[in-house]
Write a protein that holds these residues in place. Structure first.
Motif, mmCIF file in Angstrom:
data_model
loop_
_atom_site.group_PDB
_atom_site.id
_atom_site.type_symbol
_atom_site.label_atom_id
_atom_site.label_comp_id
_atom_site.label_asym_id
_atom_site.label_seq_id
_atom_site.Cartn_x
_atom_site.Cartn_y
_atom_site.Cartn_z
ATOM 1 N N ALA A 153 0.836 -1.207 0.000
ATOM 2 C CA ALA A 153 0.000 0.000 0.000
ATOM 3 C C ALA A 153 0.868 1.254 0.000
ATOM 4 O O ALA A 153 0.576 2.222 -0.715
ATOM 5 C CB ALA A 153 -0.928 -0.006 1.210
ATOM 6 N N LYS A 154 1.937 1.226 0.770
ATOM 7 C CA LYS A 154 2.842 2.383 0.855
ATOM 8 C C LYS A 154 3.504 2.650 -0.500
ATOM 9 O O LYS A 154 3.582 3.803 -0.945
ATOM 10 C CB LYS A 154 3.897 2.121 1.926
ATOM 11 C CG LYS A 154 4.810 3.282 2.190
ATOM 12 C CD LYS A 154 5.761 2.973 3.332
ATOM 13 C CE LYS A 154 6.712 4.122 3.561
ATOM 14 N NZ LYS A 154 7.689 3.821 4.612
ATOM 15 N N VAL A 155 3.955 1.597 -1.152
ATOM 16 C CA VAL A 155 4.623 1.753 -2.450
ATOM 17 C C VAL A 155 3.638 2.270 -3.501
ATOM 18 O O VAL A 155 3.980 3.138 -4.302
ATOM 19 C CB VAL A 155 5.283 0.425 -2.887
ATOM 20 C CG1 VAL A 155 5.628 0.434 -4.355
ATOM 21 C CG2 VAL A 155 6.525 0.160 -2.059
ATOM 22 N N VAL A 156 2.424 1.740 -3.503
ATOM 23 C CA VAL A 156 1.414 2.202 -4.460
ATOM 24 C C VAL A 156 1.162 3.700 -4.254
ATOM 25 O O VAL A 156 1.089 4.470 -5.217
ATOM 26 C CB VAL A 156 0.098 1.388 -4.319
ATOM 27 C CG1 VAL A 156 -1.033 2.045 -5.090
ATOM 28 C CG2 VAL A 156 0.308 -0.032 -4.826
ATOM 29 N N GLU A 157 1.058 4.104 -3.000
ATOM 30 C CA GLU A 157 0.806 5.516 -2.689
ATOM 31 C C GLU A 157 1.990 6.391 -3.090
ATOM 32 O O GLU A 157 1.824 7.436 -3.721
ATOM 33 C CB GLU A 157 0.535 5.662 -1.188
ATOM 34 C CG GLU A 157 0.211 7.075 -0.764
ATOM 35 C CD GLU A 157 -0.001 7.177 0.742
ATOM 36 O OE1 GLU A 157 0.468 8.179 1.321
ATOM 37 O OE2 GLU A 157 -0.611 6.260 1.311
ATOM 38 N N GLU A 158 3.216 5.971 -2.727
ATOM 39 C CA GLU A 158 4.408 6.780 -2.992
ATOM 40 C C GLU A 158 4.714 6.915 -4.481
ATOM 41 O O GLU A 158 5.200 7.948 -4.919
ATOM 42 C CB GLU A 158 5.615 6.184 -2.272
ATOM 43 C CG GLU A 158 5.579 6.381 -0.783
ATOM 44 C CD GLU A 158 6.739 5.696 -0.083
ATOM 45 O OE1 GLU A 158 7.587 5.070 -0.767
ATOM 46 O OE2 GLU A 158 6.799 5.780 1.156
ATOM 47 N N THR A 159 4.444 5.859 -5.248
ATOM 48 C CA THR A 159 4.744 5.928 -6.677
ATOM 49 C C THR A 159 3.635 6.614 -7.464
ATOM 50 O O THR A 159 3.808 6.907 -8.640
ATOM 51 C CB THR A 159 4.971 4.515 -7.264
ATOM 52 O OG1 THR A 159 3.810 3.727 -7.037
ATOM 53 C CG2 THR A 159 6.190 3.860 -6.668
ATOM 54 N N GLY A 160 2.510 6.855 -6.821
ATOM 55 C CA GLY A 160 1.387 7.491 -7.499
ATOM 56 C C GLY A 160 0.759 6.579 -8.534
ATOM 57 O O GLY A 160 0.204 7.047 -9.537
ATOM 58 N N ALA A 161 0.818 5.295 -8.301
ATOM 59 C CA ALA A 161 0.276 4.320 -9.246
ATOM 60 C C ALA A 161 -1.251 4.382 -9.243
ATOM 61 O O ALA A 161 -1.876 4.510 -8.197
ATOM 62 C CB ALA A 161 0.739 2.915 -8.865
ATOM 63 N N HIS A 162 -1.831 4.295 -10.450
ATOM 64 C CA HIS A 162 -3.286 4.379 -10.569
ATOM 65 C C HIS A 162 -3.905 3.158 -11.233
ATOM 66 O O HIS A 162 -5.056 2.859 -11.004
ATOM 67 C CB HIS A 162 -3.684 5.636 -11.355
ATOM 68 C CG HIS A 162 -3.299 6.903 -10.663
ATOM 69 N ND1 HIS A 162 -3.849 7.297 -9.475
ATOM 70 C CD2 HIS A 162 -2.393 7.852 -10.992
ATOM 71 C CE1 HIS A 162 -3.314 8.444 -9.093
ATOM 72 N NE2 HIS A 162 -2.420 8.805 -10.003
ATOM 73 N N GLY A 163 -3.175 2.496 -12.063
ATOM 74 C CA GLY A 163 -3.739 1.363 -12.788
ATOM 75 C C GLY A 163 -2.725 0.251 -12.937
ATOM 76 O O GLY A 163 -1.584 0.353 -12.478
ATOM 77 N N LEU A 164 -3.142 -0.797 -13.606
ATOM 78 C CA LEU A 164 -2.274 -1.952 -13.785
ATOM 79 C C LEU A 164 -1.024 -1.629 -14.609
ATOM 80 O O LEU A 164 -0.039 -2.348 -14.546
ATOM 81 C CB LEU A 164 -3.045 -3.104 -14.432
ATOM 82 C CG LEU A 164 -4.111 -3.749 -13.538
ATOM 83 C CD1 LEU A 164 -4.866 -4.821 -14.311
ATOM 84 C CD2 LEU A 164 -3.510 -4.325 -12.286
ATOM 85 N N CYS B 133 5.724 -0.354 -9.280
ATOM 86 C CA CYS B 133 5.496 -0.733 -7.880
ATOM 87 C C CYS B 133 6.343 -1.944 -7.488
ATOM 88 O O CYS B 133 6.966 -1.968 -6.422
ATOM 89 C CB CYS B 133 4.019 -1.038 -7.641
ATOM 90 S SG CYS B 133 2.943 0.378 -7.811
ATOM 91 N N MET B 134 6.372 -2.944 -8.353
ATOM 92 C CA MET B 134 7.117 -4.157 -8.040
ATOM 93 C C MET B 134 8.616 -3.881 -7.982
ATOM 94 O O MET B 134 9.326 -4.419 -7.129
ATOM 95 C CB MET B 134 6.807 -5.263 -9.053
ATOM 96 C CG MET B 134 5.398 -5.810 -8.949
ATOM 97 S SD MET B 134 4.919 -6.320 -7.289
ATOM 98 C CE MET B 134 6.102 -7.619 -6.970
ATOM 99 N N ASN B 135 9.122 -3.034 -8.869
ATOM 100 C CA ASN B 135 10.540 -2.678 -8.832
ATOM 101 C C ASN B 135 10.893 -1.982 -7.522
ATOM 102 O O ASN B 135 11.944 -2.240 -6.938
ATOM 103 C CB ASN B 135 10.914 -1.798 -10.027
ATOM 104 C CG ASN B 135 10.983 -2.573 -11.313
ATOM 105 O OD1 ASN B 135 11.184 -3.786 -11.312
ATOM 106 N ND2 ASN B 135 10.801 -1.889 -12.426
ATOM 107 N N ALA B 136 10.004 -1.093 -7.077
ATOM 108 C CA ALA B 136 10.238 -0.395 -5.810
ATOM 109 C C ALA B 136 10.255 -1.387 -4.648
ATOM 110 O O ALA B 136 11.104 -1.296 -3.753
ATOM 111 C CB ALA B 136 9.163 0.663 -5.591
#
Length: 149
Positions: free
Chosen positions: A106-117, A123-126
């Motif tokens: 959840a933290k990585v999704v939020e920090e990277t600003g990811a919105h979709g697939l 996200c996975m690289n992070a």
């Protein structure tokens, strides 16, 4: 990390622990193979992060072998594989709990600003950079995918 393997091998030899000796020799051989492969591409020795990846791959291989042996009713061979897994895990960093993996995703999704697939790779690289060897990335991938939908 290489020094830890060498010292553990010496200790296992002194203790006459044949399973540990053979497993540690397999680990060292896998690292040496990667060193040789890297020489061709101009890189130096394998880093500790690479060693962690090698160990994780060895564990997955042994888990698969143990499963196959169990299905074939070769329980003694499956047990040998599990013993090797336990020895290899001694050298890996502590694994994150299920809840910690969810928080990290959840933290990585939020920090990277990811919105979709489409942002899944980012996200996975992070996650792989921040938590090498500390989580099962296949499970983490499913969690990230669920968050991005």
């Amino acid at each position: 990390m290489r020094d830890r393997f060498a010292q553990s091998l010496k200790d296992a030899l002194k203790a006459r622990d044949s399973r540990k000796v053979s497993t540690l020799r397999l680990i060292q051989a896998a690292i040496k193979d990667r060193d040789i492969a890297n020489r061709g591409s101009g890189k130096d020795h394998v880093s500790d992060d690479d060693i962690t990846q090698i160990l994780a791959k060895m564990i997955k291989q042994r888990e698969e072998s143990a499963r196959i042996y169990d299905e074939a009713s070769r329980f003694e061979l499956a047990e040998q594989e599990r013993e090797e897994i336990a020895i290899i895990k001694e050298f890996l960093p502590a694994q994150l709990s299920e809840a910690e993996v969810e928080k990290a995703c959840a933290k990585v999704v939020e920090e990277t600003g990811a919105h979709g697939l489409r942002d899944m790779g980012k996200c996975m690289n992070a996650l792989k950079e921040r938590y090498p060897g500390q989580m099962d990335f296949a499970k983490a991938s499913n969690k990230v995918k669920g968050l991005l939908r």
